[in-house]
Design an enzyme around this catalytic site. Structure first.
Site, PDB file in Angstrom:
ATOM      1  NE  ARG A  82       0.628   2.938  -3.279  1.00 49.43           N
ATOM      2  CZ  ARG A  82      -0.205   3.823  -2.769  1.00 49.43           C
ATOM      3  NH1 ARG A  82      -1.510   3.611  -2.839  1.00 49.43           N
ATOM      4  NH2 ARG A  82       0.238   4.917  -2.185  1.00 49.43           N
ATOM      5  CG  HIS A 115       1.938  -2.354  -2.411  1.00 47.59           C
ATOM      6  ND1 HIS A 115       0.736  -2.413  -1.739  1.00 47.59           N
ATOM      7  CD2 HIS A 115       1.632  -2.484  -3.728  1.00 47.59           C
ATOM      8  CE1 HIS A 115      -0.259  -2.552  -2.609  1.00 47.59           C
ATOM      9  NE2 HIS A 115       0.262  -2.606  -3.810  1.00 47.59           N
ATOM     10  CE  LYS A 173     -13.092  -6.385  -9.081  1.00 44.86           C
ATOM     11  NZ  LYS A 173     -12.268  -5.531  -9.971  1.00 44.86           N
ATOM     12  CB  SER A 203      -3.856   5.086  -1.013  1.00 42.66           C
ATOM     13  OG  SER A 203      -3.306   6.274  -1.536  1.00 42.66           O
ATOM     14  CB  THR A 207     -10.322  -0.551  -2.925  1.00 44.80           C
ATOM     15  OG1 THR A 207      -9.668  -0.217  -4.154  1.00 44.80           O
ATOM     16  CG2 THR A 207     -10.561  -2.048  -2.872  1.00 44.80           C
TER      17      THR A 207
END
Length: 271
Positions: A82, A115, A173, A203, A207
């Site tokens: 990441r 990732h 969003k 993780s 979220t």
């Protein structure tokens, strides 16, 4: 070549060996009283299988590769991926350093769903396998809708849904005013539906937990979570269940109680 299992992936390594028809090689991993690692590999060449889910996992993997004269590295979960670029001045690009450590010791590096493409770009000898079809196949025949927690994971969910034969969407969003942001599925009405939130990595679970609360607020009948890599740091599983997550389904790239899907055959076909 024989399969050399690292302590982070003992079950998966044996499944890969069985699927590929390759023997398990001799290796010893132990820890000294002061915490330092001792590694001995009784082979000259081999395929070292070990996920990087901690600093100790990384050191064990590197030590094992360093012993071998001819080596392949299978890193089912590529930790440190990441941090794939400099976000703030002075930061180390972790995956660049890990890539150098691995590729200086292995002829080839095989991983599963690294990732990002930016992370993959730091390797020159990387084979990046996609386990999202396997995640999708797990849900084949089930009446579910798959949701990505954000637009960034949209292609992953699209792949999983294709193999599940189900509908898919992503959380969007939408700014209502200067202080209000609405987060909802872009097109699909989830009321009365069994929803599966799909991502590559879970993780801390923050979220996914927030997405679950939103989906329940929109009338979802049930919400489960599915991922390739179940890192589940900081009591993430408890956080998810407290948010109403019905079930967690993951592969065995990170071996845990939620590893329902094996990537062993996928890896065996690519080593």
């Amino acid at each position: 070549m024989k399969i050399i299992p690292c302590p982070s992936s003992p079950l998966l390594a044996r499944r890969v060996a069985e699927a590929a028809g390759i023997e398990i090689g001799g290796a010893v991993f132990k820890k000294f009283p002061d915490g330092e690692l001792y590694v001995r590999v009784m082979e000259k060449e081999g395929v070292v299988v070990g996920s990087i889910n901690s600093n100790e996992d990384l050191i064990a993997l590197i030590f094992a590769l360093d012993v071998l004269e001819n080596a392949k590295a299978v890193v089912p979960y590529m930790g440190y991926a990441r941090q794939d670029k400099v976000f703030q001045e002075g930061e180390a690009v972790s995956i660049k350093i890990v890539a150098e450590m691995l590729e200086s010791r292995a002829d080839e590096v095989v991983t599963v769903n690294i990732h990002s493409s930016d992370a993959a770009s730091h390797f020159s000898k990387l084979k990046n396998l996609d386990a999202m079809p396997l995640v999708g196949e797990y849900f084949a025949g089930k009446d579910v809708v798959m949701i990505s927690p954000d637009k960034g994971s949209m292609e992953r969910v699209k792949t999983a849904a294709k193999h599940a034969g189900c509908e898919w969407d992503y959380m969007e969003k939408r700014r209502i005013d200067a202080t209000t942001v609405e987060i909802t599925p872009k097109t699909i009405d989830v009321e009365g539906r069994d929803v599966v939130i799909v991502d590559d990595i879970i993780s801390t679970g923050g979220t996914v937990a927030e997405a679950a609360r939103i989906l329940y607020g929109l009338g979802a009948k049930s919400v489960s979570a599915a991922c390739v890599h179940a890192v589940l740091a900081e009591n993430a599983a408890i956080k998810l269940f407290n948010a109403g997550i019905k079930d967690i389904i993951a592969t065995d790239t990170v071996e845990c109680a939620f590893s329902r899907i094996s990537v062993a055959e996928l890896i065996a076909e690519n080593i």
